[in-house]
Design a protein around this motif. Sequence first.
Motif, short mmCIF file in Angstrom:
data_model
loop_
_atom_site.label_atom_id
_atom_site.label_comp_id
_atom_site.label_asym_id
_atom_site.label_seq_id
_atom_site.Cartn_x
_atom_site.Cartn_y
_atom_site.Cartn_z
N VAL A 131 0.84 -1.20 0.00
CA VAL A 131 0.00 0.00 0.00
C VAL A 131 0.87 1.25 0.00
N GLU A 132 1.92 1.24 0.80
CA GLU A 132 2.82 2.41 0.86
C GLU A 132 3.43 2.68 -0.52
N ARG A 133 3.85 1.64 -1.22
CA ARG A 133 4.40 1.82 -2.58
C ARG A 133 3.32 2.31 -3.53
N THR A 134 2.10 1.83 -3.35
CA THR A 134 0.99 2.24 -4.20
C THR A 134 0.70 3.73 -4.05
N MET A 135 0.68 4.22 -2.82
CA MET A 135 0.32 5.61 -2.58
C MET A 135 1.34 6.58 -3.18
N LYS A 136 2.57 6.16 -3.32
CA LYS A 136 3.60 7.01 -3.92
C LYS A 136 3.36 7.24 -5.42
N LEU A 137 2.51 6.42 -6.03
CA LEU A 137 2.26 6.52 -7.48
C LEU A 137 1.11 7.47 -7.81
N PHE A 138 0.37 7.92 -6.78
CA PHE A 138 -0.81 8.75 -7.04
C PHE A 138 -0.42 10.12 -7.57
N GLN A 139 -1.18 10.57 -8.56
CA GLN A 139 -1.03 11.91 -9.13
C GLN A 139 -2.39 12.61 -9.05
N PRO A 140 -2.58 13.53 -8.10
CA PRO A 140 -3.88 14.22 -7.98
C PRO A 140 -4.15 15.11 -9.19
N ILE A 141 -5.40 15.09 -9.65
CA ILE A 141 -5.85 15.89 -10.80
C ILE A 141 -7.15 16.59 -10.41
N PRO A 142 -7.26 17.91 -10.61
CA PRO A 142 -8.52 18.60 -10.31
C PRO A 142 -9.62 18.22 -11.30
N ARG A 143 -10.85 18.33 -10.86
CA ARG A 143 -11.98 18.12 -11.78
C ARG A 143 -11.98 19.20 -12.86
N GLY A 144 -12.45 18.79 -14.04
CA GLY A 144 -12.64 19.73 -15.14
C GLY A 144 -11.38 20.05 -15.93
N GLU A 145 -10.25 19.49 -15.54
CA GLU A 145 -8.97 19.80 -16.19
C GLU A 145 -8.54 18.61 -17.05
N TRP A 146 -8.34 18.85 -18.35
CA TRP A 146 -7.90 17.77 -19.24
C TRP A 146 -6.49 17.33 -18.85
N PHE A 147 -6.25 16.02 -18.87
CA PHE A 147 -4.91 15.48 -18.70
C PHE A 147 -4.74 14.30 -19.65
N THR A 148 -3.50 13.93 -19.91
CA THR A 148 -3.21 12.87 -20.88
C THR A 148 -2.44 11.75 -20.19
N PRO A 149 -3.14 10.72 -19.71
CA PRO A 149 -2.43 9.62 -19.06
C PRO A 149 -1.51 8.88 -20.01
N ALA A 150 -1.88 8.82 -21.29
CA ALA A 150 -1.04 8.21 -22.32
C ALA A 150 -1.61 8.62 -23.67
N SER A 151 -0.81 9.31 -24.46
CA SER A 151 -1.28 9.76 -25.78
C SER A 151 -1.60 8.56 -26.67
N PRO A 152 -2.74 8.59 -27.39
CA PRO A 152 -3.64 9.72 -27.69
C PRO A 152 -4.86 9.80 -26.77
N ILE A 153 -4.79 9.22 -25.56
CA ILE A 153 -5.93 9.19 -24.66
C ILE A 153 -5.88 10.40 -23.74
N ALA A 154 -6.91 11.26 -23.82
CA ALA A 154 -7.05 12.41 -22.93
C ALA A 154 -8.30 12.22 -22.07
N MET A 155 -8.25 12.71 -20.84
CA MET A 155 -9.35 12.49 -19.90
C MET A 155 -9.58 13.72 -19.05
N ARG A 156 -10.79 13.82 -18.50
CA ARG A 156 -11.05 14.79 -17.43
C ARG A 156 -12.17 14.28 -16.54
N PHE A 157 -12.13 14.75 -15.28
CA PHE A 157 -13.06 14.30 -14.26
C PHE A 157 -14.26 15.25 -14.14
N HIS A 158 -15.44 14.66 -13.81
CA HIS A 158 -16.64 15.43 -13.48
C HIS A 158 -17.29 14.78 -12.25
#
Length: 462
Positions: A131-158
Amino acid sequence: MATLTFHGAARTVTGSKYLLEADAARVLVDCGLFQGLKELRERNWGPVPFDVRSLDAVVLTHAHLDHVGYLPRIVKQGYNRRIYATDATRDLAEIILLDSAKCQEQDAEYANRKGFSKHKPALPLYEDRDVERTMKLFQPIPRGEWFTPASPIAMRFHDAGHLLGSNMIEVEIRNRPAPLRILFSGDVGRYDGPLYHDPAPPTECDYLICESTYGDREHPETSILDALAEVVLRSIKRGGVMLIAAFAVGRAQQLLYLFQLLKSADRIPDIPVYIDSPMACDATAVYREHHEDHDLSDGELDPAHPALGGRKVFLARSPAESKAINRTAGPAVIIASSGMMTGGRIVHHLKQRMPDPRNTIIIGGYQAVGTRGRLIEDHAPFVRMFGQDVPLRAAVEKIPGLSGHADRSDLLKWLGQLPHAPRQTFLTHGEPEAADALAEELRTTRGWNVATPQMGQKVQLD
């Protein structure tokens, strides 16, 4: 070309895992633990149905165990890329995963001590260090902001309105002149649900992956506040203590908010409310920190009764603090986990309070067949705890409608906001009866193209 493979939550309500592939990109949406039936739980121990080292990213809808609980397992097996989520989801996931690891370790220790495991020795699915190793991998992203986890895939939260930090995920596959649009609903929350905002409208999409947990059912139309007030006032007349078994993350905080609303409106006296669960205490601290996710429009709160605190709200973290509650004579409220009364501190309170007819046990959620909670709901004369048959003389009351899931009408209302029907809708995260009922409704009344995929099914998204 893009493909989607359903590695979980297909014809069942658990184990959410969707593998989205486009060009060379591979993104896993949710990474949940299978729960419930033995045949489902055994999937947690089988080979992972994809190469964890080939994943570019994991993106999470929310922090419930059936959506995040398998993360430490894939990290243990070599996953070391980013995990994208909102801040609140990250904070709740840490609490939930550490508790899950503790349970895994305790189960393995018990199996080894009793010698009933076919594995020698029995091992946990994962441990604290995973779990400790898992938590170090988290990248917080705000809602409504486009991000690209891996091109060509873009995502945003609602905001999905289901749990603190919960989201639906809007996706664009940007490898063509007009992006291919996909929407993952996550778990859709209820309209007018306590403490959470209403779910955001669905975004226009070519493909929709929608939950169907309550696809064949409606929640009671009774006001939760009215029902809770009536139960509390009846309980106070009896003169005893109210016990509520509640899930430590989400339900406990909603109940605390409802009690504060009733106190602020002078609908119930200012009685003490005890939250007796270390996990619920930690989760309440996270809820207080992320107040931007709170919808407090259910009523006015006065300064003496803030949403998640106040002078007569007591958080019992240590065993000593929990034992001290035993001296409380009432009227008072004790909220403790687990939700179906199968374990945790609620069992100790039940053993002490059940024989006294002045006390009240409040059922605030579904109680599965075979659980201690179901026996109490069914008014069994005795309930076995710690090797003893404890008489059930306390009153048993029910508060309907506390589920955080949209019911059938809510789902249809949410889907009705789409300006155009998706090319294809996939119903997941529902038992077959629920998914099939919702699918038939959408086909017959709206003319939608709807499928209920099988576990492991891979579909092409054109």
